[in-house]
Each structure stands twice: as C-alpha cells, then as structure tokens.
Design a protein around this motif. Structure first.
Motif, short mmCIF file in Angstrom:
data_model
loop_
_atom_site.label_atom_id
_atom_site.label_comp_id
_atom_site.label_asym_id
_atom_site.label_seq_id
_atom_site.Cartn_x
_atom_site.Cartn_y
_atom_site.Cartn_z
N ALA A 9 0.84 -1.21 0.00
CA ALA A 9 0.00 0.00 0.00
C ALA A 9 0.87 1.26 0.00
O ALA A 9 0.55 2.24 -0.68
CB ALA A 9 -0.94 -0.01 1.20
N VAL A 10 1.97 1.23 0.73
CA VAL A 10 2.90 2.38 0.74
C VAL A 10 3.49 2.56 -0.66
O VAL A 10 3.55 3.68 -1.18
CB VAL A 10 4.01 2.18 1.79
N LEU A 11 3.89 1.47 -1.27
CA LEU A 11 4.44 1.53 -2.63
C LEU A 11 3.42 2.13 -3.59
O LEU A 11 3.77 2.95 -4.45
CB LEU A 11 4.89 0.15 -3.09
N GLN A 12 2.16 1.77 -3.46
CA GLN A 12 1.11 2.34 -4.31
C GLN A 12 1.00 3.85 -4.10
O GLN A 12 0.81 4.60 -5.06
CB GLN A 12 -0.23 1.67 -4.04
N GLU A 13 1.12 4.31 -2.85
CA GLU A 13 1.08 5.75 -2.57
C GLU A 13 2.24 6.47 -3.27
O GLU A 13 2.06 7.56 -3.82
CB GLU A 13 1.16 6.01 -1.05
N ILE A 14 3.41 5.86 -3.24
CA ILE A 14 4.58 6.45 -3.89
C ILE A 14 4.40 6.46 -5.41
O ILE A 14 4.61 7.48 -6.06
CB ILE A 14 5.86 5.68 -3.48
N GLU A 15 3.99 5.33 -5.96
CA GLU A 15 3.82 5.22 -7.41
C GLU A 15 2.74 6.17 -7.94
O GLU A 15 2.82 6.64 -9.07
CB GLU A 15 3.52 3.79 -7.81
N SER A 16 1.74 6.47 -7.12
CA SER A 16 0.66 7.36 -7.54
C SER A 16 1.04 8.84 -7.39
O SER A 16 0.27 9.71 -7.80
CB SER A 16 -0.61 7.08 -6.74
N GLY A 17 2.19 9.11 -6.77
CA GLY A 17 2.61 10.48 -6.56
C GLY A 17 2.08 11.09 -5.27
O GLY A 17 2.30 12.27 -5.00
N MET A 18 1.41 10.31 -4.47
CA MET A 18 0.86 10.81 -3.20
C MET A 18 1.90 10.80 -2.07
O MET A 18 1.66 11.33 -1.00
CB MET A 18 -0.36 9.97 -2.78
N ALA A 19 3.04 10.18 -2.31
CA ALA A 19 4.12 10.13 -1.33
C ALA A 19 5.45 10.12 -2.08
O ALA A 19 5.49 9.79 -3.27
CB ALA A 19 4.00 8.87 -0.46
N VAL A 20 6.51 10.51 -1.37
CA VAL A 20 7.85 10.54 -1.96
C VAL A 20 8.76 9.62 -1.14
O VAL A 20 8.78 9.69 0.09
CB VAL A 20 8.43 11.97 -1.99
N PHE A 21 9.50 8.79 -1.84
CA PHE A 21 10.43 7.83 -1.25
C PHE A 21 11.83 8.43 -1.29
O PHE A 21 12.30 8.88 -2.33
CB PHE A 21 10.36 6.54 -2.06
N TRP A 22 12.51 8.46 -0.13
CA TRP A 22 13.85 9.03 0.01
C TRP A 22 14.80 7.92 0.48
O TRP A 22 14.99 7.74 1.69
CB TRP A 22 13.85 10.15 1.04
N PRO A 23 15.41 7.16 -0.43
CA PRO A 23 16.36 6.12 0.00
C PRO A 23 17.71 6.75 0.35
O PRO A 23 18.14 7.70 -0.29
CB PRO A 23 16.48 5.23 -1.24
N MET A 24 18.34 6.21 1.37
CA MET A 24 19.67 6.64 1.77
C MET A 24 20.55 5.41 1.93
O MET A 24 20.09 4.29 1.69
CB MET A 24 19.59 7.45 3.06
N GLU A 25 21.77 5.59 2.32
CA GLU A 25 22.70 4.46 2.41
C GLU A 25 22.26 3.41 3.42
O GLU A 25 22.27 2.21 3.14
CB GLU A 25 24.10 4.96 2.77
N LYS A 26 21.86 3.87 4.63
CA LYS A 26 21.52 2.93 5.70
C LYS A 26 20.12 3.16 6.27
O LYS A 26 19.83 2.71 7.37
CB LYS A 26 22.56 3.04 6.82
N SER A 27 19.28 3.87 5.53
CA SER A 27 17.94 4.17 6.02
C SER A 27 17.07 4.66 4.87
O SER A 27 17.54 4.81 3.75
CB SER A 27 18.00 5.22 7.14
N ALA A 28 15.81 4.91 5.18
CA ALA A 28 14.88 5.41 4.17
C ALA A 28 13.76 6.17 4.84
O ALA A 28 13.43 5.94 6.01
CB ALA A 28 14.31 4.26 3.35
N VAL A 29 13.18 7.10 4.07
CA VAL A 29 12.08 7.95 4.56
C VAL A 29 11.01 8.00 3.48
O VAL A 29 11.32 7.94 2.29
CB VAL A 29 12.61 9.38 4.85
N VAL A 30 9.77 8.12 3.91
CA VAL A 30 8.66 8.39 2.99
C VAL A 30 7.95 9.64 3.52
O VAL A 30 7.62 9.72 4.70
CB VAL A 30 7.66 7.21 2.90
N THR A 31 7.76 10.61 2.63
CA THR A 31 7.08 11.85 3.00
C THR A 31 5.79 12.01 2.21
O THR A 31 5.63 11.42 1.14
CB THR A 31 7.97 13.08 2.75
#
Length: 117
Positions: A26-48
C-alpha cells in the motif's frame, strides 16, 4: 518512477515503521501514484507526504527507518525541500520514541511538529 532496486533494498527499514493499517504494498502504491515521496539513503529510508490544511501546507515525514544518525541528518534536507514547495511546517508521524531523540519539535497528539521559516 520509483527505483525498485532501492525500494527492495530499503523496504525492510520502512516495514518496521508501519502500523497495522498499512502494508508495504500500500505504501508503494502511494509512492507510485505520486501521493508520497520515497527518500532512500545508504543505511535508512524515509517516505514523506504533503498535506494541505486550511491554513497552510505541511510536509509530513510519514515513515522512517534504518540508521538513526543518518535519519537525523536527513532533517535539514527535509526542511529545505518543504520550504521549496511552500510548506510552513514539518510533521513527523511516528512512535513516541522520536520525541526523545529530536530537538526543535513539540509533541502534539502523536505527531511532532516543527515550524519552518
């Protein structure tokens, strides 16, 4: 478009931040639809997500997982991004433990809020 290699690498960190109402799919769907942004980093990740309230726009750090030091270093970039898109504040939705490790935020319900200028 989301980089699925990065999603696969980082998704376990985000899964640990999910509550019972959300799945990784469901989170991936939010990102793919443009409703959320995925911020990958080296040792962590954020979704806004951006939330429009009657009195202004807010950047919500919805999910965060991985290395705490790296996640805290992400916050100035989140501030800059939020300002660049016209947000007046940042909200962090998450476990109460974030309150202990973040400064400049206040506890408001279960969401930490910081005004940005």
């Amino acid at each position: 478009m989301i980089d699925m290699v990065e999603w696969d690498r980082c998704s376990a960190w985000l899964k640990s931040a999910l509550d019972e109402f959300w799945s990784l799919d469901a989170v991936l769907q939010e990102i793919e639809s443009g409703m959320a942004v995925f911020w990958p980093m080296e040792k962590s990740a954020v979704v806004t997500q951006v939330h429009q309230y009657p009195n202004g726009m807010v950047l919500r750090i919805w999910l965060a997982g991985g290395d705490l030091v790296e996640l805290k270093k992400f916050l100035p970039a989140a501030d800059n991004y939020a300002k660049s898109i016209g947000c007046t504040a940042i909200e962090i939705e998450g476990r109460c433990g974030w309150e202990k490790v973040l400064t400049g935020y206040r506890k408001e319900r279960v969401i930490l809020v910081k005004e940005i200028y």
